[in-house]
Write a protein that holds these residues in place. Structure first.
Motif, PDB file in Angstrom:
ATOM      1  N   TRP A 164       0.772  -1.344  -0.164  1.00 38.95           N
ATOM      2  CA  TRP A 164      -0.006   0.042  -0.062  1.00 38.95           C
ATOM      3  C   TRP A 164       0.832   1.284  -0.112  1.00 38.95           C
ATOM      4  N   PHE A 165       1.975   1.225   0.766  1.00 39.40           N
ATOM      5  CA  PHE A 165       3.012   2.526   0.836  1.00 39.40           C
ATOM      6  C   PHE A 165       3.433   2.598  -0.702  1.00 39.40           C
ATOM      7  N   LYS A 166       3.895   1.518  -1.276  1.00 39.51           N
ATOM      8  CA  LYS A 166       4.532   1.587  -2.543  1.00 39.51           C
ATOM      9  C   LYS A 166       3.541   2.126  -3.570  1.00 39.51           C
TER      10      LYS A 166
ATOM     11  N   LEU B  10       2.187  20.108  -1.536  1.00 40.80           N
ATOM     12  CA  LEU B  10       1.505  19.058  -0.557  1.00 40.80           C
ATOM     13  C   LEU B  10       1.923  17.783  -1.290  1.00 40.80           C
ATOM     14  N   LEU B  11       1.774  17.434  -2.626  1.00 41.94           N
ATOM     15  CA  LEU B  11       2.123  16.362  -3.038  1.00 41.94           C
ATOM     16  C   LEU B  11       3.582  15.744  -2.915  1.00 41.94           C
ATOM     17  N   MET B  12       4.402  16.756  -2.878  1.00 36.06           N
ATOM     18  CA  MET B  12       5.863  16.516  -2.570  1.00 36.06           C
ATOM     19  C   MET B  12       6.049  16.034  -1.359  1.00 36.06           C
ATOM     20  N   VAL B  13       5.492  16.576  -0.388  1.00 37.35           N
ATOM     21  CA  VAL B  13       5.668  16.148   1.178  1.00 37.35           C
ATOM     22  C   VAL B  13       5.111  14.533   1.146  1.00 37.35           C
TER      23      VAL B  13
ATOM     24  N   LEU C  44       6.108   8.786   2.131  1.00 32.36           N
ATOM     25  CA  LEU C  44       5.815   7.466   1.732  1.00 32.36           C
ATOM     26  C   LEU C  44       7.241   6.890   1.287  1.00 32.36           C
ATOM     27  N   GLY C  45       8.031   7.403   0.612  1.00 26.02           N
ATOM     28  CA  GLY C  45       9.209   6.971   0.261  1.00 26.02           C
ATOM     29  C   GLY C  45      10.358   6.801   1.132  1.00 26.02           C
TER      30      GLY C  45
END
Length: 213
Positions: free
Chosen positions: A74-76, A127-130, A135-136
């Motif tokens: 799910w994280f990936k 926001l998308l970057m954070v 997650l990475g």
């Protein structure tokens, strides 16, 4: 005459010895055969027991780890989604800068509209970057030894990620220059700047999928 007939029917000593030794050999062979059969049964039983234990061990490991592996999947999945969305913002934001550089000085309405679009897209991209970075880092922390020890493509990917962060920051600074009327660059320069994100995205994708080193 009677004595001769009695002697004829008496067993010879050598024949008795041969018969007894033959029986002994037969009994010994039978004992060895029974021993081999018992040994074979023991080996088969132990093999079946080990196989059952190995199957149970695999099942226990599969049962004990599914939630953890499922969480990593799910994280990936969400990491890929947010990275793709982040790069979509980086693909479009420099294009807004190109249009801002081409706006005539007396077209204030068009300039304000493009600035509003750029500010909103930059905030959404932040926001998308954070989320993508969080997650990475979570996946990297889960298996950091496997990723960082002797894996060259991961180091190269992290270097490209740092360049992407610098590119994102540069887009914000360039948009701020347009807001304060401090831009001195032409639209051709911004067109070239717009293609940098494509090369960064291509490099990261190739490193993750191909893993050349």
């Amino acid at each position: 005459m009677c004595d001769d007939s009695i002697k004829a029917f008496q067993p010879r000593p050598m024949a008795g010895v041969f018969f007894a030794s033959t029986l002994d050999c037969g009994f010994a062979a039978a004992r060895r055969l029974r021993g081999w059969r018992r040994l074979r049964r023991r080996i088969v039983c132990r093999y079946k027991r080990l196989r059952r234990l190995s199957v149970l061990g695999c099942l226990s490991r599969a049962v004990s780890r599914p939630s953890h592996n499922a969480a990593m999947l799910w994280f990936k999945a969400f990491h890929i989604v947010f990275v793709a969305s982040w790069f979509a913002a980086l693909f479009y934001l420099p294009r807004i800068l190109v249009n801002l550089a081409m706006v005539p000085p007396d077209s204030h309405a068009e300039r304000e509209r493009l600035l509003l679009m750029g500010r909103k897209l930059l905030r959404f991209g932040n926001l998308l970057m954070v989320v993508a970075l969080v997650l990475g880092l979570a996946m990297l922390g889960h298996n950091w030894r496997g990723y960082m020890q002797g894996v060259g493509w991961m180091w190269a990917k992290l270097a490209l990620v740092l360049l992407v962060l610098g590119y994102h920051h540069a887009c914000g600074r360039l948009l701020n220059q347009f807001e304060h009327l401090q831009n001195r660059r032409s639209h051709r320069w911004f067109r070239v700047f717009n293609e940098v994100s494509v090369f960064l995205f291509t490099g990261i994708t190739v490193l993750v999928v191909v893993r050349p080193f």
